[in-house]
Design a protein around this motif. Structure first.
Motif, PDB file in Angstrom:
ATOM      1  N   THR A 884      86.392  43.974  71.642  1.00 17.14           N
ATOM      2  CA  THR A 884      85.900  43.663  70.303  1.00 17.14           C
ATOM      3  C   THR A 884      85.031  42.409  70.310  1.00 17.14           C
ATOM      4  O   THR A 884      84.049  42.335  69.545  1.00 17.14           O
ATOM      5  N   SER A 888      81.202  42.546  69.139  1.00 10.94           N
ATOM      6  CA  SER A 888      80.784  41.651  68.062  1.00 10.94           C
ATOM      7  C   SER A 888      79.591  40.803  68.486  1.00 10.94           C
ATOM      8  O   SER A 888      78.691  40.537  67.677  1.00 10.94           O
ATOM      9  N   ASN A 891      76.474  42.680  68.181  1.00  9.24           N
ATOM     10  CA  ASN A 891      76.254  43.079  66.786  1.00  9.24           C
ATOM     11  C   ASN A 891      76.545  44.563  66.548  1.00  9.24           C
ATOM     12  O   ASN A 891      75.831  45.233  65.802  1.00  9.24           O
ATOM     13  N   LEU A 893      79.248  47.619  65.331  1.00  8.09           N
ATOM     14  CA  LEU A 893      80.385  47.848  64.444  1.00  8.09           C
ATOM     15  C   LEU A 893      80.612  49.346  64.292  1.00  8.09           C
ATOM     16  O   LEU A 893      79.938  50.163  64.924  1.00  8.09           O
ATOM     17  N   GLN A 918      74.423  49.392  65.771  1.00  8.86           N
ATOM     18  CA  GLN A 918      74.410  47.981  65.412  1.00  8.86           C
ATOM     19  C   GLN A 918      74.373  47.808  63.896  1.00  8.86           C
ATOM     20  O   GLN A 918      74.119  48.748  63.145  1.00  8.86           O
ATOM     21  N   TYR A 919      74.606  46.579  63.508  1.00  5.90           N
ATOM     22  CA  TYR A 919      74.625  46.242  62.077  1.00  5.90           C
ATOM     23  C   TYR A 919      73.194  45.967  61.627  1.00  5.90           C
ATOM     24  O   TYR A 919      72.762  44.822  61.507  1.00  5.90           O
ATOM     25  N   GLN A 945      80.659  43.262  58.109  1.00  4.42           N
ATOM     26  CA  GLN A 945      79.971  42.503  59.142  1.00  4.42           C
ATOM     27  C   GLN A 945      80.752  42.576  60.462  1.00  4.42           C
ATOM     28  O   GLN A 945      81.986  42.656  60.454  1.00  4.42           O
ATOM     29  N   PRO A 946      80.045  42.570  61.605  1.00  4.45           N
ATOM     30  CA  PRO A 946      80.724  42.701  62.909  1.00  4.45           C
ATOM     31  C   PRO A 946      81.865  41.725  63.130  1.00  4.45           C
ATOM     32  O   PRO A 946      82.926  42.138  63.622  1.00  4.45           O
ATOM     33  N   PRO A 947      81.741  40.419  62.806  1.00  4.84           N
ATOM     34  CA  PRO A 947      82.909  39.530  63.008  1.00  4.84           C
ATOM     35  C   PRO A 947      84.114  39.934  62.153  1.00  4.84           C
ATOM     36  O   PRO A 947      85.260  39.898  62.624  1.00  4.84           O
ATOM     37  N   TYR A 949      84.652  42.961  61.005  1.00  7.55           N
ATOM     38  CA  TYR A 949      85.126  44.242  61.546  1.00  7.55           C
ATOM     39  C   TYR A 949      86.010  44.017  62.766  1.00  7.55           C
ATOM     40  O   TYR A 949      87.037  44.672  62.932  1.00  7.55           O
ATOM     41  N   LYS A 950      85.616  43.072  63.610  1.00  8.26           N
ATOM     42  CA  LYS A 950      86.416  42.730  64.795  1.00  8.26           C
ATOM     43  C   LYS A 950      87.792  42.229  64.385  1.00  8.26           C
ATOM     44  O   LYS A 950      88.822  42.652  64.943  1.00  8.26           O
TER      45      LYS A 950
END
Length: 971
Positions: A884, A888, A891, A893, A918-919, A945-947, A949-950
């Motif tokens: 993850t 992240s 980028n 998700l 990617q986002y 957002q990826p962070p 989502y992680k």
């Protein structure tokens, strides 16, 4: 050295539950007996069970202790504690009858035992003594977990059942009762395959089955040829009484038919004898491993080679029968026009009655006799070579020795062209590989340049002449390519042009089949006219199987030449000596290469007249790097621990065993595939799966392709750390990314698609349930889960069959420290029946398994986390954190983890999939659109957002899975 002092503590996992919902994530606690970390049994009951003012650790939970249940998990058991209200309080009259003193300052606590098997209370009501009250709660749990052989001593009730599993222990205080129950559970280990083996036994059985099918099909084809020859021969003999036809012409036709009949009989004998010989020689498994591999390789190649051989001969026979039939038809027309009508005929008449047709037909028969007598050797089952050094039916060489016109110079075929940016990457790779001296040519400079957003077009003048001209190329038996081009550019008179235009206008859409030609059926499928691959390998191509286009391209000579050039360029840049083996340093160097190594390969299929039937294009992206990935994760010589010692003390991959080619095994798997109906996903992407179940081919969008190509260097670097440096990961291994397309000029179908080839994580495993987990409950529930709800509610989700020791090794164990990852979907029974798929034993495959989602997973586990062994949970947790974090950073998700349950081995087969998006701006708009109708307290959308989502994904994995410690677990 183990001493008694090492076992004066116990590690347990505690979980607070309410209404099948976790209030808090599972927590591992250590209790040192009779220390500040420990409490007495009486104090635990007073503070944690009978204290109604006790609040839940989850601040959002406002329920009392009665509405909660507390579970302790250790080794292979689970102790569940619930608090209930009794109708009547515990009577204190029995307290005076006990000899032991009880602390009068507190309300006394009583205990009794209930037998679930006998359905009665088997022990009298007994109040806790001071010694029992002060007993270590940690020691109480240890005795409860490990006291497996104790029996209930209740002779008055005639009960001698097992104390641990058949009884319920009650502690009462006032009108409250704490209920202690014990459940057996078997923690799962995590299976992570380090390599994807090649099942030679499957391909061995599949080849024998193909040979049997070819034998039956060839026998049927021979019968049809015999009937057709007999029909034409009968019509020819009926013409001998005609005075207008020359007997020498009729005799020549009969001679040709007899010759074809003899060749048909001879070829049938040769083919059947060859099939019997090969089946008898290669069907056994005796000999050394190297010898068996050589036999298997020959056996794998034989079915398609024999089909190609029979197709070559049958095409020649058809052309000769067509010539003979045309002559007979022309002679019958002459006979009818001369008034000597002999009644109806089974042979139809074609064309105008003219003596010139008979003369032209006899000339064609004579030319075909000369051509095929030079080019065929039926007895030895071999094919002659043309002047260009190619075998018959290879490239542009036709069955009669002609060379088909390849209009590559001026036919750009814009319908299957690539995106400008991707095509530029391919051109840049070629320029870097070939050098500046060959970076441009007169052929390309003469083509019109493409502008952004448009497709390349050829000149209208040539397009009209090349596409609309359906006349066959004039025969030229010298195999001279230039002479055929000159014949194509002959001057056409005005009358001839008008006649040709009228013929095309009135005959459009009419499928005129030659009545004298035998339909080849099964033998003619797979485009057998395509060029042979490296080493003479035959790879069939089916339009509805994208993997076959990839396999044919990978096995082609053109691909091998370009790949070797990239290898040489890579070796010269690194200033290292060329190495033919797959050493650790060589694989790591290729995997970490930053230079693009895209290979674009174009090949065509022609008919017997030299007309182009279909054009195929296959672009292999990052060929060097993906080749290194396949050598790393598909090497059968990897040890069970995932590492092998080398001479310099490092660890990594070793060379594959003698006679085993990793790339050949990869191509062999891709050579046959079938469509796969996917379930559980909402993207609508199409899937296919290879017949040996090793790989899954997923169609991806152009956006996903471009994003993955941009992040490919980081992906290869991450895989390098995972393989060569032991970084834990559960990423699904993508072993190839391709862009393929074709233009079928017969049907007019044109297609261009991007595919990713991934390992099948469930290869060789018996999976009973499949879950696709994203960490969100919004829209993550399938209808299939409702069907099994009643079944799972009748039994505990942990009441499983005890498979022996619960301390089974997890990922990284000595038995199986492997990694095999891929997507999974629902098997379609219709597809399996159509493809004729069978397992190793030749039996039909099991029923399809649906893919369930997060809501179904929580229902399956009754809200509790799924138990994992301590080592499995540690490696799994570290892998999730690594993966993850990597996704992240780049980028990415909207990925998910696929979990398959193997009940036989008590293992979870896991893999993170769908990490190619990617986002971007589209995902941002999707997040905003899904967030607008949200209300307070509802689940957040899956797109964030990826962070974030992680964080949500990792927290969900902590809720979904828990550690089950044992007496050997250390913190």
């Amino acid at each position: 050295k183990v001493t008694p002092l090492d076992h004066q503590a116990i590690l347990i996992t505690s979980v607070w539950m309410t209404n099948n919902t976790q209030c808090c994530p599972a927590e591992v606690k250590g209790i040192c007996y009779y220390s500040v970390q420990d409490v007495s049994l009486g104090q635990f009951l007073r503070d944690s069970c009978f204290n109604l003012s006790l609040k839940c650790q989850n601040l959002s939970c406002k329920k009392s202790v009665i509405d909660h249940s507390l579970s302790f998990i250790h080794n292979d058991g689970l102790i569940d504690i619930t608090v209930e209200r009794m109708d009547n309080p515990i009577p204190t009259s029995a307290l005076k009858q006990q000899d032991e003193d009880v602390d009068s300052s507190d309300e006394p606590i009583a205990t009794w035992t209930y037998c679930t098997k006998c359905g009665i209370v088997v022990t009298p009501l007994t109040f806790l003594s001071k010694q029992t009250w002060q007993w270590s709660f940690g020691k109480f749990l240890e005795v409860y977990f490990y006291n497996r052989d104790a029996l209930i001593n209740a002779p008055g009730h005639r009960c001698a059942c097992e104390l641990q599993s058949k009884s319920v222990l009650y502690f009462g205080c006032g009108n409250l009762a704490a209920r202690f129950t014990y459940e057996r559970l078997s923690p799962y280990s995590v299976f992570c395959r380090r390599h994807l083996p090649f099942d030679e036994s499957f391909h061995h059985a599949h080849s024998l089955q193909e040979m049997e099918h070819i034998s039956m099909s060839s026998s049927d084809l021979i019968v049809r040829f015999d009937r057709q020859i007999e029909a034409i021969t009968r019509e020819t003999r009926d013409l001998f009484g005609s005075a207008v036809n020359k007997p020498e012409h009729l005799q020549a036709v009969l001679s040709e038919l007899n010759l074809v009949s003899a060749e048909v009989d001879n070829a049938s004998k040769v083919l059947q004898e060859k099939i019997s010989t090969v089946a008898a020689k290669y069907s056994n498994s005796d000999g050394t491993k190297t010898k068996r591999r050589e036999y298997n390789e020959a056996l794998f190649n034989f079915p398609w080679y024999s089909r190609r051989y029979l197709f070559t001969l049958a095409s020649a026979w058809n052309e000769r029968l067509s010539a003979a039939g045309q002559v007979v038809s022309a002679m019958k027309k002459i006979q009818h026009s001369g008034g000597s009508n002999r009644g109806d005929s089974t042979v139809p008449a074609i064309g105008d009655a003219s003596t010139d047709d008979v003369i032209d037909g006899m000339r064609r028969i004579r030319q075909l006799q000369e051509t095929y007598s030079r080019n065929y050797n039926v007895k030895n089952m071999t094919m002659a070579r043309s002047q260009k050094g190619e075998g018959l039916f290879e490239g542009n060489v036709l069955p009669d020795g002609r060379v088909a016109i390849d209009d590559e110079e001026y036919d750009s075929d814009p319908d299957i062209d690539f995106e400008d940016d991707i095509d530029a990457d391919v051109l840049a790779s070629r320029n870097r590989m070939q050098g500046p001296q060959v970076s441009s040519s007169a052929k390309r400079s003469s083509r019109p340049k493409k502008s952004l957003g448009t497709r390349q077009r050829a000149s209208d003048d040539y397009k009209q002449s090349s596409v609309t001209d359906t006349n066959p190329v004039p025969l030229d038996y010298s195999n001279n390519y230039e002479s055929q081009l000159e014949g194509r550019n002959k001057t056409v008179t005005a009358g001839g042009a008008v006649k040709s235009a009228l013929n095309r206008f009135f005959n459009r859409g009419v499928n005129r089949e030659d009545p004298f030609v035998v339909d080849l059926g099964f033998i003619g499928k797979g485009r057998p006219r395509l060029q042979l691959g490296v080493g003479g390998i035959v790879i069939p191509v089916f339009d509805d199987q994208p993997s076959t286009i990839i396999a044919h391209s990978l096995a082609s000579t053109d691909y091998d030449v370009q790949f070797q050039q990239f290898m040489a360029a890579s070796t010269s840049e690194s200033r290292s000596k060329p190495s033919h083996g797959a050493s650790r340093k060589e694989i790591e160097r290729r995997m970490l290469g930053r230079n693009k190594s895209h290979i674009k390969h174009t090949f065509r299929d022609f008919d017997e007249k030299g007309q182009q039937l279909c054009k195929f294009v296959c672009t292999t992206f990052w060929s060097l790097q993906f080749n290194a990935v396949r050598h790393a994760f598909m090497n059968p010589n990897i040890s069970t621990s995932g590492k092998e010692s080398s001479s310099d003390g490092t660890t990594g991959a070793s060379a594959p065993p003698p006679g085993f080619d990793i790339e050949k095994s990869y191509t062999r798997s891709l050579a046959t595939s079938f469509a796969w109906a996917a379930s559980g996903g909402k993207s609508g992407a199409s899937f296919s799966r290879t017949s040996d179940n090793r790989f899954v081919i997923k169609c991806i969008s152009r956006t996903e392709l471009q994003m993955f190509l941009d992040c490919a260097p980081a992906y290869f670097e991450y895989l390098s750390k995972a393989f060569f440096h032991g970084l834990p990961t559960v990423l699904c291994k993508i072993v190839g990314v391709y862009q393929i397309g074709y233009h079928n000029r017969v049907t007019g179908k044109r297609t261009m698609e991007q595919v990713a080839v991934m390992q099948n994580i469930f290869y060789g495993r018996k999976i009973s349930k499949i879950f696709d987990l994203k960490g969100s409950l919004r829209g993550r529930f399938t209808r299939q889960g409702n069907l099994d709800k009643d079944q799972h509610s009748k039994r505990s989700s942990y009441d499983r069959r005890n498979t022996g020791s619960s301390d089974s090794e997890s990922s990284g164990s000595d038995e199986e420290d492997d990694e095999s990852l891929s997507v999974a979907s629902e098997d379609s029974e219709k597809d399996e029946k159509a493809s004729g798929e069978f397992d190793k034993g030749g039996k039909a495959k099991a029923a399809s398994i649906p893919t369930l989602l997060d809501g179904d997973f929580l229902e399956f586990t009754s809200g509790r986390p799924l138990p994992l062994t301590d080592r499995a949970k540690a490696v799994f947790h570290m892998s999730i954190l690594n993966d993850t974090l990597f996704l992240s950073i780049i980028n990415v998700l909207d990925y998910s983890i696929l979990v398959g349950i193997d009940e036989e081995k008590m293992e979870l087969v896991v893999g993170i999939i769908d990490f190619m998006r990617q986002y971007d701006i589209l995902k941002q708009m999707e997040r905003v659109g899904k967030s607008l109708p949200m209300v307070v307290g509802s689940e957040a959308p899956t797109i964030i957002q990826p962070p974030l989502y992680k964080a949500r994904f990792t927290n969900a994995m902590e809720r979904y899975f828990m550690t089950v410690p044992n007496k050997w677990t250390t913190i």
